[in-house]
Design a protein around this motif. Structure first.
Motif, PDB file in Angstrom:
ATOM      1  N   ASP A  57      13.260   1.403  -9.502  1.00 62.78           N
ATOM      2  CA  ASP A  57      13.691   2.724  -9.026  1.00 62.78           C
ATOM      3  C   ASP A  57      13.442   2.800  -7.527  1.00 62.78           C
ATOM      4  OD1 ASP A  57      14.415   3.713 -11.554  1.00 62.78           O
ATOM      5  OD2 ASP A  57      12.319   4.148 -12.017  1.00 62.78           O
ATOM      6  N   ALA A  58      14.407   3.345  -6.816  1.00 59.71           N
ATOM      7  CA  ALA A  58      14.303   3.422  -5.363  1.00 59.71           C
ATOM      8  C   ALA A  58      13.067   4.201  -4.889  1.00 59.71           C
ATOM      9  CB  ALA A  58      15.585   4.025  -4.790  1.00 59.71           C
ATOM     10  N   PRO A  59      12.722   5.357  -5.508  1.00 58.86           N
ATOM     11  CA  PRO A  59      11.521   6.069  -5.044  1.00 58.86           C
ATOM     12  C   PRO A  59      10.240   5.241  -5.190  1.00 58.86           C
ATOM     13  CG  PRO A  59      12.912   7.520  -6.359  1.00 58.86           C
ATOM     14  CD  PRO A  59      13.465   6.150  -6.508  1.00 58.86           C
ATOM     15  N   LEU A  60      10.139   4.481  -6.295  1.00 61.51           N
ATOM     16  CA  LEU A  60       8.962   3.634  -6.471  1.00 61.51           C
ATOM     17  C   LEU A  60       8.921   2.555  -5.399  1.00 61.51           C
ATOM     18  CD1 LEU A  60       6.512   2.534  -8.027  1.00 61.51           C
ATOM     19  CD2 LEU A  60       8.112   1.294  -9.517  1.00 61.51           C
ATOM     20  N   LEU A  61      10.056   1.944  -5.123  1.00 59.72           N
ATOM     21  CA  LEU A  61      10.122   0.925  -4.084  1.00 59.72           C
ATOM     22  C   LEU A  61       9.711   1.495  -2.735  1.00 59.72           C
ATOM     23  CD1 LEU A  61      10.893  -1.888  -3.073  1.00 59.72           C
ATOM     24  CD2 LEU A  61      13.267  -1.086  -2.886  1.00 59.72           C
ATOM     25  N   HIS A  62      10.148   2.714  -2.455  1.00 61.29           N
ATOM     26  CA  HIS A  62       9.810   3.363  -1.188  1.00 61.29           C
ATOM     27  C   HIS A  62       8.304   3.533  -1.052  1.00 61.29           C
ATOM     28  CE1 HIS A  62      10.404   7.007   1.697  1.00 61.29           C
ATOM     29  NE2 HIS A  62      10.046   5.921   2.340  1.00 61.29           N
ATOM     30  N   ARG A  63       7.651   3.990  -2.122  1.00 60.40           N
ATOM     31  CA  ARG A  63       6.212   4.234  -2.076  1.00 60.40           C
ATOM     32  C   ARG A  63       5.423   2.922  -1.998  1.00 60.40           C
ATOM     33  NH1 ARG A  63       4.115   8.305  -6.497  1.00 60.40           N
ATOM     34  NH2 ARG A  63       2.254   8.010  -5.190  1.00 60.40           N
ATOM     35  N   VAL A  64       5.933   1.894  -2.641  1.00 60.42           N
ATOM     36  CA  VAL A  64       5.218   0.615  -2.664  1.00 60.42           C
ATOM     37  C   VAL A  64       5.346  -0.116  -1.335  1.00 60.42           C
ATOM     38  CG1 VAL A  64       5.220  -1.691  -3.707  1.00 60.42           C
ATOM     39  CG2 VAL A  64       5.363   0.345  -5.160  1.00 60.42           C
ATOM     40  N   SER A  65       6.524  -0.085  -0.750  1.00 61.49           N
ATOM     41  CA  SER A  65       6.769  -0.862   0.467  1.00 61.49           C
ATOM     42  C   SER A  65       6.246  -0.180   1.725  1.00 61.49           C
ATOM     43  CB  SER A  65       8.274  -1.117   0.623  1.00 61.49           C
ATOM     44  OG  SER A  65       8.971   0.109   0.809  1.00 61.49           O
TER      45      SER A  65
END
Length: 372
Positions: A57-65
């Motif tokens: 999911d894009a929001p998860l990727l945003h928070r992780v990266s």
């Protein structure tokens, strides 16, 4: 490469130019070329996505990266442009081929990958979701992250995933999560919840690891002094021994369980017959008039465990050709089964009595119990 171009409503292929075109001969070469076209921040973000999984999911990727919004959107756009990823729905994406994801992970530093898994696990853990896919993902990323950073959370995540897997009858997966929880708890000196050994034993038995199941049941017996709990464990241990065709061990577990219930099996033969006759008569009277049924609470578990122990003992008697013992145990379980009312235990005793009387030639009695 400019070799295929439209001309007046049709397409024209430059066949001579094909000879000079450097095309990949293997799928892996094609994958590597696509990945090589991702550079700098874009590749770093796509690597984080690869660590998340084949779908993300894009929001998860945003928070992780921890990427800037501009870089994050550029990375997704670039990944779509070179066909490394594709959109599934909304903000859900997936890699077009698992080889692409593996190629992104090939060059990742192990320490970086570990830290990314840890970050992903922490972000997912704070989401508060309880669905199966989410619980499995949290446990998986914790297991691949820095397990020494917060071993208590690793244990808790694996226990939650194992509980979910058991509820879906995915016992093999449940065993994997429980084994990892046990390893992490021992390594990090984390206290396991009460009943863990019993759960571990049950799952081991259901996955065919009978020797492990027996070991865990015995460890669970060492952890409790409560008679009813010990009787339950002895019942399950007897069942496991029966499944493993260890009939001698099964009978020892049955006798130990009956002793925990305060109703040991008599060793004096005349007393065996006398008490068996009394218990069968009480069972028949209770069955006919319905007296004393529907025990509740601990009393109900007591009666159910007695019936189960007698059932496993009767199975042991059958395989060891101890038919008198088998008949006695079935008769002794009768009264306890009637105290439960309509229940699986009562059905078990009815069927055993029907078979027993039928084998003895008392067909009318066998038919009555069969109808019951």
């Amino acid at each position: 490469a400019g070799l295929l171009r439209p001309t007046w409503g049709t397409w024209v292929l430059d066949e001579q130019g094909l000879d000079g075109l450097d095309l990949p001969t293997e799928l892996h070469d094609l994958v590597v070329r696509r990945v090589e076209r991702l550079q700098g921040v874009t590749r770093e973000i796509r690597t984080a996505a690869a660590v998340i999984g084949s779908r993300f999911d894009a929001p998860l990727l945003h928070r992780v990266s921890d990427a800037e919004p501009h870089d994050w959107h550029v990375a997704l756009g670039e990944g779509l442009r070179v066909r490394v990823i594709e959109r599934e729905r909304g903000e859900r994406y997936r890699f077009v081929h698992n080889d692409i994801r593996e190629a992104l992970l090939d060059d990742v530093d192990p320490d970086l990958e570990c830290s990314l898994h840890q970050r992903i696990a922490e972000v997912l853990d704070g989401a508060g979701r309880e669905d199966a896919d989410h619980l499995y993902a949290v446990a998986r990323h914790y297991n691949l992250g820095d397990v020494d950073q917060n071993p208590a959370r690793v244990v808790a995540a694996n226990l939650a995933a194992a509980h979910c897997a058991r509820s879906e009858y995915a016992h093999e997966e449940a065993h994997g999560f429980l084994a990892l929880a046990l390893t992490c708890a021992e390594r990090g000196d984390v206290a396991l919840p009460a009943g863990f050994r019993e759960t571990m034993a049950e799952v081991a038995a259901r996955t065919g690891r009978l020797a492990d199941a027996i070991q865990h049941f015995e460890r669970a017996l060492d952890d409790t002094t409560v008679p009813l709990q010990r009787a339950r464990l002895q019942s399950k241990l007897a069942h496991t021994h029966v499944a493993n065709f260890h009939m001698g061990d099964a009978w020892r577990a049955v006798r130990a369980g009956l002793e925990e219930l305060g109703t040991p099996y008599p060793t004096f033969v005349p007393w065996q017959w006398f008490t068996t006759g009394v218990m069968w008569c009480r069972g028949l009277i209770g069955d006919l008039i319905g007296a004393g049924r529907h025990a509740e609470g601990d009393a109900r578990e007591h009666h159910a465990l007695y019936v189960q122990l007698c059932e496993y003992g009767a199975i042991q008697g059958y395989f060891d050709s101890r038919l008198v013992l088998m008949a006695q145990l079935v008769a002794r379980a009768y009264w306890h089964a009637t105290r439960l009312g309509p229940s699986p235990e009562l059905v078990t005793v009815y069927s055993q009595l029907a078979v027993g009387f039928g084998a003895a030639g008392w067909r009318s009695v066998a038919g009555w119990y069969s109808d019951r």
